[in-house]
Design an enzyme around this catalytic site. Structure first.
Site, PDB file in Angstrom:
ATOM      1  N   LYS A   1       4.752   0.031  -1.210  1.00 31.70           N
ATOM      2  CA  LYS A   1       3.722  -0.945  -1.554  1.00 31.70           C
ATOM      3  C   LYS A   1       2.555  -0.285  -2.287  1.00 31.70           C
ATOM      4  CE  LYS A   1       1.262  -4.608   1.029  1.00 31.70           C
ATOM      5  NZ  LYS A   1       1.056  -5.121   2.403  1.00 31.70           N
TER       6      LYS A   1
ATOM      7  N   SER B   1       1.331  -9.361   7.363  1.00 28.15           N
ATOM      8  CA  SER B   1       1.730  -8.974   6.015  1.00 28.15           C
ATOM      9  C   SER B   1       3.140  -8.440   5.884  1.00 28.15           C
ATOM     10  CB  SER B   1       0.746  -7.945   5.451  1.00 28.15           C
ATOM     11  OG  SER B   1      -0.495  -8.550   5.187  1.00 28.15           O
TER      12      SER B   1
ATOM     13  N   SER C   1       0.612  -9.813   2.754  1.00 27.57           N
ATOM     14  CA  SER C   1       0.379  -9.157   1.486  1.00 27.57           C
ATOM     15  C   SER C   1       1.591  -8.424   0.926  1.00 27.57           C
ATOM     16  CB  SER C   1      -0.777  -8.158   1.645  1.00 27.57           C
ATOM     17  OG  SER C   1      -0.474  -7.167   2.609  1.00 27.57           O
TER      18      SER C   1
END
Length: 489
Positions: free
Chosen positions: A98, A197, A173
């Site tokens: 990420k 997330s 996220s």
């Protein structure tokens, strides 16, 4: 409401056109085939790169892919295997990381234009664990600015789409990670979770996502030069997303690796032993914040039936402790985050600023316009009491079955439409915030597709008892099936 049961994309048999099909294989199959020499890591990486080229221009899930670097790592993995070296659990298997996790030589952008040249000097602890496990870093997955929203959009990279329906969020996220896994770009990806997330993007995209116990996976959520807030230190975790439960189990073997860099890491921690029979499961449809939709309720009932068929005892229970913990998150996390708002005002995008405005507007109804230090201290004291209460409930019901969200994937940008819309979303996502406050493990497991969108359930368990979660998730998956990889729709 229509219920669909699409046939999962089965992995091809040996002898199929490997160049076209390897991207469909799950991580466990790939790791086994690479380790035995049936296929090479280079073949796998080439197949995934081809898939990325086909679908990523539409989905925008991976925002920095370096084919030459990935192929070089694959070739090194193949040489290691040929030399007879001991191989890690993800040896030669592609993974995505990420954009808010440090990877040496890549910019840790957090989706923010001002950080686009902020190249990391070393890997985050969890990324280093993936490398030691033999994983091939394929690219970086998209995230909202500062990993702040349940919608994956930012000014640096743009919007990530949900492969099931572009009008719906892929979650946030870790929305780029979930979209990439669901569409076959990589078999597994890393995410992080302080407010849902990992679990919510997995749910929105129809894959599996695990939020481990705080301290189970050594991590550096921010670079070592940054002083992380208390809530980040004791609530944030790194966790895997994958298309199957066995792949999540495999990824956890790779991530459970010592590092001195995580102040919350608890090496060797184990949960208390379970009784020698199937555990009791507490079914929670609504803990007093938001009632589940018909599709979500049906998913809960199906999962409960699957577990009963496997010998679990499922009983409906009340769980008001989560409602209190949900509100507490907006005191402890959001008040600490308020210290970062000057930076947000300087470099954050409009979507994030609007989302923050709406979060604070709703939270003000519980904690006032500017909570006092006394409230903040009392909130942390209350947190310890709630942890004990939930721990006690989990002694009698070591598994809790509950919604991930009370709705299916939200409409894009529903959080910034209005304060009232945000209030609805915050309620729907209550368990996304409640569980991190208390530090327990939880995971999202898909159960089907309704009206063209995935649906699923959440499993909550005892601290350091991820195995019990994974065992129950395996039962649910065996009945429900898997629903990805899919092409963008």
């Amino acid at each position: 409401m229509t219920t669909d049961n699409p046939t999962s994309s089965d992995s091809p048999t040996v002898g199929a056109d490997l160049g076209d099909q390897l991207w469909r294989w799950n991580a466990t199959e790939l790791a086994r085939a690479i380790a035995t020499g049936l296929i090479s890591s280079r073949e796998v990486v080439e197949s995934c790169l081809s898939r990325i080229e086909d679908v990523n221009p539409h989905l925008n899930a991976l925002v920095e892919v370096r084919p030459e670097d990935a192929l070089s790592l694959a070739d090194a993995a193949d040489r290691q295997r040929s030399s007879g070296a001991q191989l890690g659990p993800l040896h030669g298997v592609p993974v995505a990381t990420k954009v808010n996790s440090d990877v040496a030589g890549y910019a840790t952008t957090d989706g923010i234009p001002a950080f686009k040249d902020s190249a990391a000097k070393q890997d985050s602890a969890h990324v280093a664990s993936l490398r030691r496990a033999g994983a091939v870093i394929m690219g970086r997955s998209n995230s909202p600015a500062f990993a702040y929203r349940w919608f994956t959009n930012n000014d640096l990279y743009g919007r990530t789409l949900n492969p099931w329906d572009s009008s719906r969020t892929p979650g946030g996220s870790s929305g780029g990670a979930a979209s990439a896994v669901a569409s076959g770009m990589v078999p597994t990806a890393g995410g992080n979770d302080i407010g849902g997330s990992v679990r919510y993007p997995a749910y929105a995209c129809g894959v599996v996502g695990l939020r481990p116990t705080v301290g189970r996976v050594a991590q550096t959520y921010q670079s070592d030069e940054v002083d992380s807030s208390l809530s980040v230190q004791i609530m944030a975790v790194q966790g895997p997303l994958a298309r199957s439960v066995e792949d999540v189990r495999l990824a956890m073997k790779a991530l459970e690796d010592f590092s001195h860099r995580d102040p919350a890491f608890v090496p060797g921690a184990r949960a208390a032993k379970l009784p020698g029979h199937r555990p009791r499961v507490g079914l929670v449809r609504d803990f007093g914040v938001a009632a589940p939709s018909s599709a979500v309720n049906t998913s809960l009932e199906s999962a409960a039936d699957y577990l009963c068929d496997a010998g679990y005892v499922v009983e409906e229970i009340e769980l008001p402790v989560l409602a209190e913990a949900y509100r507490l998150w907006y005191l402890l996390c959001m008040e600490e985050f308020r210290l970062a708002m000057p930076l947000v005002d300087e470099v954050g995008d409009d979507g994030m600023k609007k989302a923050a405005e709406h979060y604070y507007a709703v939270a003000q109804e519980w904690w006032g316009n500017k909570p006092s230090l006394d409230q903040f201290i009392a909130g942390y004291a209350r947190r310890g009491t709630l942890i004990r209460q939930l721990g006690g409930i989990l002694e009698s019901h070591p598994l809790i079955l509950l919604p991930v969200s009370s709705e299916q994937a939200f409409e894009q940008d529903a959080d910034i439409a209005s304060v009232e819309s945000m209030r609805r979303l915050m309620g729907a996502q209550a368990s996304m915030m409640a569980i991190p406050v208390l530090g327990f493990p939880a995971m999202s497991v898909p159960t089907g597709v309704v009206d063209g969108l995935p649906t699923g359930v959440q499993l909550l368990g005892r601290r350091f008892d991820e195995d019990t979660l994974l065992d129950a998730a395996t039962v649910i998956e065996a009945h429900a099936g898997t629903f990805t990889p899919i092409g963008p729709r």
